[in-house]
Design a protein around this motif. Structure first.
Motif, PDB file in Angstrom:
ATOM      1  N   UNK A   1       0.832  -1.203   0.000  1.00 39.02           N
ATOM      2  CA  UNK A   1       0.000   0.000   0.000  1.00 39.02           C
ATOM      3  C   UNK A   1       0.866   1.251   0.000  1.00 39.02           C
ATOM      4  N   UNK A   2       0.230   2.345  -0.413  1.00 36.69           N
ATOM      5  CA  UNK A   2       0.873   3.649  -0.339  1.00 36.69           C
ATOM      6  C   UNK A   2       0.014   4.502   0.574  1.00 36.69           C
ATOM      7  N   UNK A   3       0.633   5.100   1.570  1.00 38.19           N
ATOM      8  CA  UNK A   3      -0.091   6.012   2.459  1.00 38.19           C
ATOM      9  C   UNK A   3       0.132   7.429   1.954  1.00 38.19           C
ATOM     10  N   UNK A   4      -0.968   8.145   1.761  1.00 34.65           N
ATOM     11  CA  UNK A   4      -0.869   9.525   1.301  1.00 34.65           C
ATOM     12  C   UNK A   4      -1.462  10.423   2.382  1.00 34.65           C
ATOM     13  N   UNK A   5      -0.714  11.399   2.803  1.00 30.14           N
ATOM     14  CA  UNK A   5      -1.156  12.300   3.871  1.00 30.14           C
ATOM     15  C   UNK A   5      -1.233  13.713   3.323  1.00 30.14           C
ATOM     16  N   UNK A   6      -2.397  14.325   3.466  1.00 31.14           N
ATOM     17  CA  UNK A   6      -2.586  15.708   3.053  1.00 31.14           C
ATOM     18  C   UNK A   6      -2.733  16.561   4.308  1.00 31.14           C
ATOM     19  N   UNK A   7      -1.710  17.350   4.597  1.00 28.93           N
ATOM     20  CA  UNK A   7      -1.714  18.137   5.839  1.00 28.93           C
ATOM     21  C   UNK A   7      -2.721  19.288   5.789  1.00 28.93           C
ATOM     22  N   UNK A   8      -3.015  19.803   4.598  1.00 31.63           N
ATOM     23  CA  UNK A   8      -3.972  20.910   4.497  1.00 31.63           C
ATOM     24  C   UNK A   8      -5.380  20.449   4.823  1.00 31.63           C
TER      25      UNK A   8
END
Ligand code: ZN
Length: 267
Positions: A223-230
């Motif tokens: 899996x790829x974890x994608x984090x959007x801080x905004x």
């Protein structure tokens, strides 16, 4: 190997966890982790891995600390500006936890030394900020059969994946077959990055590395974890194997590190 009373106290909150315990803490104490890049991702990863009691931490970086690094590279302090990054990081790690052996590799990670550098370690943490180096790290870990914890940050977005094709999971090239053309994707220096984001992703890399050492929990191997801080959103997307992968597929065209991994200054 037995822990001293002081070590039992230091690691007591780990030892209390059934998933770690004294046995797990001993695995941590024997583990060797290589951190490539003592920068934004490498700083928080190194701090938490040191606090956790990782036996050996290797640090690779050839740079000196720059004032503009301090917004996110928290292992370096204001008086360190102009000093060697690996030396600055080693001092902080040893002040935090003298149990840790720090191996300094004050050099660039290049095709000529890549396999030799990763050989002594169990897990490799990618803390570099450019695509050619990420591909070189992926390829070197593939040939050396080392688990790689890949992290990247860009503006307000971070990505994280555990790469272990030697256990049947996809490699980094299964997701991104080739580096983007020079100039297409700017680096942190050109695009800017939220300093805290480096901390978030670097700490998650440390967490995944410790799970790999302990062999506990569910990892990001497919899996790829994608984090959007905004938006404050975490997304996990599936990351399948590419059956035609040039590196880990059945008919590979990349069979050594002789390819072009030159870092273009435009990236
Ligand atoms: Zn692959």
């Amino acid at each position: 190997m037995e822990f001293t009373d002081e070590q039992v106290t230091r690691y007591s909150r780990h030892i209390l966890l059934p998933e770690v315990g004294g046995k797990g803490q001993k695995k941590i104490a024997k583990a060797k982790i290589l951190i490539i890049g003592a920068g934004g991702l490498g700083s928080p990863a190194a701090f938490y891995l040191a606090a956790a009691g990782i036996g050996t931490i290797g640090l690779i970086d050839s740079d000196a600390v720059d004032l503009s690094n301090l917004q996110r590279q928290i292992i370096h302090y204001t008086p360190d500006v102009g000093r060697s990054k690996v030396l600055s990081a080693k001092e902080k790690i040893q002040a935090l936890n003298p149990d840790v052996t720090v191996v300094m590799h004050e050099e660039r990670f290049v095709a000529d030394n890549a396999l030799k550098l990763v050989a002594d370690y169990d897990v490799v943490i990618d803390g570099v900020d450019n695509f050619p180096a990420k591909f070189l790290i992926n390829d070197a870990c593939f040939f050396a059969k080392k688990t790689l914890i890949s992290g990247s940050i860009f503006r307000f977005e971070g990505q994280l994946a555990s790469i272990k094709p030697h256990e049947g999971f996809p490699c980094y090239r299964c997701l991104y077959p080739e580096p983007p053309p020079a100039g297409l994707v700017p680096n942190c220096q050109e695009a800017g990055v939220l300093g805290v984001l480096a901390g978030t992703i670097g700490v998650l890399q440390a967490a995944e590395a410790i799970k790999e050492i302990l062999k506990v929990g569910d990892t990001l191997a497919d899996k790829l974890l994608i984090y959007d801080a905004l938006d404050m959103k975490f997304r996990k997307v599936s990351r399948p194997r590419d059956p035609n992968c040039r590196l880990c597929g059945p008919h590979p065209t990349i069979t050594n590190l002789s390819g072009d991994y030159a870092v273009s200054c435009a990236i």
